[in-house]
Design a protein around this motif. Sequence first.
Motif, short mmCIF file in Angstrom:
data_model
loop_
_atom_site.label_atom_id
_atom_site.label_comp_id
_atom_site.label_asym_id
_atom_site.label_seq_id
_atom_site.Cartn_x
_atom_site.Cartn_y
_atom_site.Cartn_z
N ASP A 1 -42.68 34.65 4.40
CA ASP A 1 -42.35 36.07 4.33
C ASP A 1 -42.69 36.63 2.95
OD1 ASP A 1 -40.26 35.43 2.56
OD2 ASP A 1 -38.70 35.62 4.07
N ALA A 2 -42.37 37.89 2.73
CA ALA A 2 -42.76 38.56 1.49
C ALA A 2 -42.15 37.93 0.24
CB ALA A 2 -42.36 40.03 1.55
N LYS A 3 -41.04 37.21 0.43
CA LYS A 3 -40.38 36.55 -0.70
C LYS A 3 -40.78 35.07 -0.81
CE LYS A 3 -36.33 39.56 -0.63
NZ LYS A 3 -34.84 39.64 -0.51
N ASN B 1 -40.42 32.82 1.59
CA ASN B 1 -39.51 31.97 2.36
C ASN B 1 -40.10 31.60 3.72
OD1 ASN B 1 -37.32 32.02 0.46
ND2 ASN B 1 -36.87 34.11 1.14
N PHE B 2 -39.72 30.44 4.21
CA PHE B 2 -40.10 30.01 5.55
C PHE B 2 -38.99 30.27 6.55
CE2 PHE B 2 -40.48 26.83 8.96
CZ PHE B 2 -41.78 27.08 9.38
N ASN B 3 -37.76 30.33 6.09
CA ASN B 3 -36.58 30.54 6.95
C ASN B 3 -36.46 29.43 8.00
OD1 ASN B 3 -35.89 33.15 5.73
ND2 ASN B 3 -37.78 33.86 6.71
N PRO B 4 -36.36 28.19 7.56
CA PRO B 4 -36.41 27.04 8.48
C PRO B 4 -35.27 26.98 9.49
CG PRO B 4 -35.68 26.34 6.30
CD PRO B 4 -36.16 27.76 6.16
N LYS B 5 -34.10 27.50 9.13
CA LYS B 5 -32.95 27.39 10.03
C LYS B 5 -32.83 28.56 10.98
CE LYS B 5 -31.83 23.72 7.69
NZ LYS B 5 -32.21 22.38 8.20
N SER B 6 -33.73 29.53 10.91
CA SER B 6 -33.66 30.69 11.79
C SER B 6 -33.94 30.29 13.23
CB SER B 6 -34.65 31.76 11.34
OG SER B 6 -35.98 31.30 11.44
N GLU B 7 -33.36 31.04 14.16
CA GLU B 7 -33.61 30.84 15.59
C GLU B 7 -34.79 31.71 15.98
OE1 GLU B 7 -29.92 31.91 17.36
OE2 GLU B 7 -28.84 30.18 16.54
N ILE B 8 -35.73 31.17 16.73
CA ILE B 8 -36.93 31.93 17.06
C ILE B 8 -36.82 32.58 18.43
CG2 ILE B 8 -38.39 30.51 15.58
CD1 ILE B 8 -39.49 29.19 18.12
N THR B 9 -37.46 33.72 18.56
CA THR B 9 -37.48 34.44 19.82
C THR B 9 -38.72 34.04 20.62
OG1 THR B 9 -38.77 36.28 18.92
CG2 THR B 9 -36.35 36.41 18.73
N ARG B 10 -38.73 34.47 21.88
CA ARG B 10 -39.90 34.21 22.73
C ARG B 10 -41.15 34.85 22.14
NH1 ARG B 10 -39.80 32.76 27.92
NH2 ARG B 10 -41.10 34.50 28.62
N ALA B 11 -40.99 36.04 21.56
CA ALA B 11 -42.14 36.70 20.95
C ALA B 11 -42.67 35.89 19.77
CB ALA B 11 -41.76 38.11 20.51
N GLU B 12 -41.77 35.41 18.93
CA GLU B 12 -42.18 34.63 17.77
C GLU B 12 -42.85 33.32 18.19
OE1 GLU B 12 -38.80 36.14 14.58
OE2 GLU B 12 -38.35 34.50 15.96
N PRO C 1 -49.70 21.10 -1.11
CA PRO C 1 -48.69 21.88 -0.38
C PRO C 1 -48.46 23.25 -1.00
CG PRO C 1 -47.65 20.18 -1.71
CD PRO C 1 -49.13 19.91 -1.76
N ALA C 2 -48.16 24.19 -0.14
CA ALA C 2 -47.83 25.55 -0.59
C ALA C 2 -46.45 25.57 -1.23
CB ALA C 2 -47.86 26.50 0.60
N GLU C 3 -46.27 26.51 -2.16
CA GLU C 3 -44.95 26.73 -2.76
C GLU C 3 -44.10 27.51 -1.76
OE1 GLU C 3 -43.73 25.70 -5.52
OE2 GLU C 3 -45.42 25.11 -6.80
N ILE C 4 -42.95 26.97 -1.38
CA ILE C 4 -42.05 27.61 -0.43
C ILE C 4 -40.72 27.86 -1.14
CG2 ILE C 4 -40.89 27.39 1.80
CD1 ILE C 4 -43.12 25.51 2.68
N ALA C 5 -40.32 29.12 -1.21
CA ALA C 5 -39.15 29.49 -2.01
C ALA C 5 -37.87 28.84 -1.51
CB ALA C 5 -39.00 31.01 -2.04
N ASP C 6 -37.72 28.71 -0.20
CA ASP C 6 -36.49 28.14 0.35
C ASP C 6 -36.69 26.70 0.86
OD1 ASP C 6 -38.09 28.84 2.47
OD2 ASP C 6 -36.51 29.84 3.63
#
Length: 224
Positions: free
Chosen positions: A185-187, A189-200, A156-161
Amino acid sequence: MKKRAFAVITTVSLLSFSLGSPLFAAGGTFKDIDNVTGKDKINSLKSKGLIKGLSDTQFLPGSIVTNAQAVQFISGGLQLSLAAIDFNKAPVASEIFSKVKDNAWYAEAFINAHYNGVEIPANIDPSKPVTKELFTSLLIQGVEKAGNLPMINIVPAEIADEEQMNPAYQGSIQRSLKYNINALDAKGNFNPKSEITRAEAAVMLYNALEYLNGRQAASGKLTS
């Protein structure tokens, strides 16, 4: 942080995805994504008829994807159905999901996904925004189930968050990184709780297709 082994599943299946049922698909390009990261990927999917917009020229890239929309385009895009399943009586969504009405436009998508092995939370609220970790989990499950894929192990990859993740989604997230469907991301992080947009969401779907097409091409070379 202690390393864990996660299952990776590979595929040679070619899948198509759509972004919601009540919208429209056509040729040309979207006119509202010029400043959007991944615009070429979004327009590529549109040109192949794999995603839909509000109109021929409007994609609404910044709109947040709801749980209902997420299940709809994963189920529809992977062509999940009940054709190969026998029932004593037709299944209804309200017997599986406490907040999904049987006459909702997305009810069939929830049923099809559920009976094809996609584990959607029984108490999911269709109107709520889908989180990045849940969308990732549903997408990866759908791809793996649709392809009936073999399993291998990855480091598994190291994920900061990582501590912010729902433990139930960690394996799917790791596999999405392995498939290059997602990236940290650059830090780190995966940002698991973020809400995704249609573009994302569209970019994730494009990346999924690229991975699957690559596996298909590699398999063809090995068997030729």
